[in-house]
Scaffold this active site. Structure first.
Site, short mmCIF file in Angstrom:
data_model
loop_
_atom_site.label_atom_id
_atom_site.label_comp_id
_atom_site.label_asym_id
_atom_site.label_seq_id
_atom_site.Cartn_x
_atom_site.Cartn_y
_atom_site.Cartn_z
N SER A 159 -10.03 -0.76 6.65
CA SER A 159 -9.28 -0.46 5.43
C SER A 159 -8.62 -1.65 4.76
O SER A 159 -8.18 -1.56 3.62
CB SER A 159 -8.21 0.60 5.72
N LYS B 136 0.84 -1.19 0.00
CA LYS B 136 0.00 0.00 0.00
C LYS B 136 0.88 1.25 0.00
O LYS B 136 2.01 1.24 0.53
CB LYS B 136 -0.89 -0.05 1.25
N SER C 9 -9.25 1.86 2.92
CA SER C 9 -8.31 2.67 2.17
C SER C 9 -7.27 1.86 1.40
O SER C 9 -6.46 2.43 0.65
CB SER C 9 -7.58 3.64 3.12
#
Length: 547
Positions: A231, A130, A207
């Site tokens: 997330s 990420k 996210s």
């Protein structure tokens, strides 16, 4: 430069890192084609061997790399090509460094040929991260133009980045996130929106949505995300993945770029994401084997990997509705399908209810949202970047007078309430022992991740099914179950109990969510990750046996 110029330059730099021969011809995939999950296999860019490699599970890939059936260079090349295709389909990447990855793979192969000693437990395996994990030579913008063009320096990488490298992984890309990591959908002013590859009209979640979309398209065999309100689990659910959200302290978070740095009331955690549960289990073992509590992260708990014995007969709690937002028909069908599969496998399923489910939602302002609003506003202002869509409430907080913001005293009071609430949930969980028939409390709680299988773009309005467990610091996993069916998920007559629920149900039709994966969330006791993974394996096996 203006924020617009910064964004254009960053996008151009990313896009130029894709070689021309890996680009899809114009018009090969029409803009109105919603399901693109099979495009990488059919577009003609990947060879037969590269398709074989990219559709092999991460655990098996490591075995084949160690046995020299595959070289790290050819595996890395295959995934770089498939990742390039994925980016063109759903806009899932933030940073591309394919050439560095291929050179690292060449060096690893040469070293292995000379020594016959594997680099580590992830020897030669490509791993995606990420955007918030700093990697030397790349930005970690977390969606802000203010953080662009400021590459991570030597010695500044996150601990997870370091552990992945030392375990033999080949890092080759970073994935898109929402601004400040503060959304259950993935979009920002630099890179735009990351779509769901099963239906590009839908969200990939957030996210860690870029990671979820990339993994769904098999552009990476193993990815790492973070979770402070869902997330990891929301993208896992929306994109048909297995994920693990641990309790805080099991895995290192040191060195992450966080949208709420210093916020310690609801702690951000690091978690793996993959197309298989075995890959999630492998990642956990690798990270804990590195003993990050010894020198890498002062907040990491000294708990090595624990082998667990899962009883033959289990009892699962089942939560079909939290009393605030009833899940849509595909999600309920997935829950009932899971229940039936578990019972067919000889396990017991009992109802479980959450006392005062709105508690955590009402406390988020005092716990962290007020402070987050001011941090985000300050960062956006530095490049005059506008507030992103969907953050109107935070924007209003940031623009209000200081007297309306939460104080330290407010935070302390909220934390006292949180602890009292946590005790009530703890007691309710323990009280299930009298109903399970196993002599134990429930082994895990099966429940939705969100009310949707996947929401339409900019449509995520409720995250309490996941964020509840961040506030309480329980561990949780996601398990794919099925897909939306136009014939099985017909919209019934239903009157919503509040505005949020009315809006979600009003906009539902199975056709609109066509193709979306349907998953369930399994929740376990705090710091019981190994046991929860064992129980998740039982659930996954039961679902597969029932198909």
């Amino acid at each position: 430069m203006s924020w617009e110029e910064i964004a254009r330059a960053k996008r151009a730099s990313r896009d130029q890192a894709i070689p021309p021969e890996w680009r899809l011809p114009p018009g090969q995939v029409p803009d109105d084609q919603v399901n693109v999950i099979d495009v990488p296999a059919k577009c003609g860019i990947l060879t037969t061997r590269e398709l074989e490699i990219t559709e092999t599970d991460a655990v098996v890939l490591v075995q084949k790399l160690r046995s020299r059936e595959y070289s790290s260079h050819e595996v890395t090349l295959a995934f770089c090509k498939r990742t390039a295709i994925a980016q063109q389909l759903v806009n899932c990447l933030s940073e591309i460094f394919f050439e560095k990855a291929l050179e690292a793979a060449r060096c690893l192969d040469a070293e292995y040929a000379a020594t016959s000693v594997p680099r580590g437990p992830l020897h030669g395996l490509p791993v995606s991260l990420k955007d918030c994990f700093p990697i030397e030579g790349t930005d970690a913008t977390i969606g802000y133009t203010a953080f662009a063009n400021d590459p991570t320096g030597e010695g500044e990488e996150a601990e997870i980045t370091r552990i992945m490298r030392e375990s033999g992984a080949i890092l080759f890309c970073k994935t898109n996130v929402p601004t400040a990591l503060m959304s259950g959908e993935t979009y920002n002013a630099i890179y735009g929106y990351t779509s769901n590859p099963y239906n590009r009209a839908l969200s990939s979640g957030g996210s860690s949505g870029g990671e979820g979309a990339l993994l769904a398209l098999r552009g990476s065999p193993l990815g790492v995300g973070t979770d402070v309100g869902g997330s990891v689990r929301i993208p896992g659910s929306f994109c048909g993945l297995y994920t693990l959200k641990p309790s805080y302290g099991r895995f290192p978070t040191s060195g992450l770029r966080d949208g709420m740095e210093g916020q310690e009331t609801v702690r951000n955690v690091v978690g793996p994401m993959a197309k298989s549960l075995a890959a999630v289990e492998m990642w956990m073992g690798v990270v804990l084997k590195s003993q990050p509590w010894m020198s890498a992260d002062p907040d990491c708990l000294p708990i090595p990997y624990r082998e667990v014995d899962v009883p033959k007969k289990l009892c699962f709690g089942l939560l079909l509705d939290d009393g605030i937002v009833k899940p849509l028909p595909p999600v309920t069908r997935g829950l009932l399908q899971t229940k039936a599969a578990l019972e067919a496998a000889g396990h017991t399923v009992i109802e479980f209810h959450i006392d005062d489910p709105l508690y955590t939602d009402s406390q988020k302002y005092a716990l962290y949202r007020s402070a987050a609003a001011y941090v985000i506003n300050s960062t956006l202002t530095s490049t005059k970047e506008p507030w992103p869509r969907g953050m109107e409430m935070l924007e209003a907080m940031a623009n209000s007078d200081s007297q309306s913001s939460a104080t330290v005293s407010d935070l302390w009071k909220a934390q006292v309430k949180r602890t009292k609430y946590a005790k009530r949930i703890l007691q309710a969980w323990a009280a299930t022992k009298t109903r399970t028939g196993t002599g134990r409390e429930i082994d895990a709680l099966v429940m939705p991740c969100t009310p949707w299988p996947a929401c339409v773009k900019y449509g995520l309005t409720y995250d309490n099914y996941t964020s509840l467990w961040n506030v309480l610091d329980y561990c949780a996993t996601t398990v794919p179950v099925t897909h939306v069916s136009s014939s099985n998920d017909i919209k019934p007559e239903y009157k919503g109990r509040n505005g949020t629920e009315i809006g979600i149900w009003k906009n539902y039709t199975p056709e609109r969510l066509a193709g979306a994966p349907v998953a369930v969330q399994l929740v376990g006791r705090r710091l019981k990750e190994e046991y929860l993974l064992g129980v998740t394996r039982v659930c996954d096996d039961a679902l597969k046996a029932a198909r």
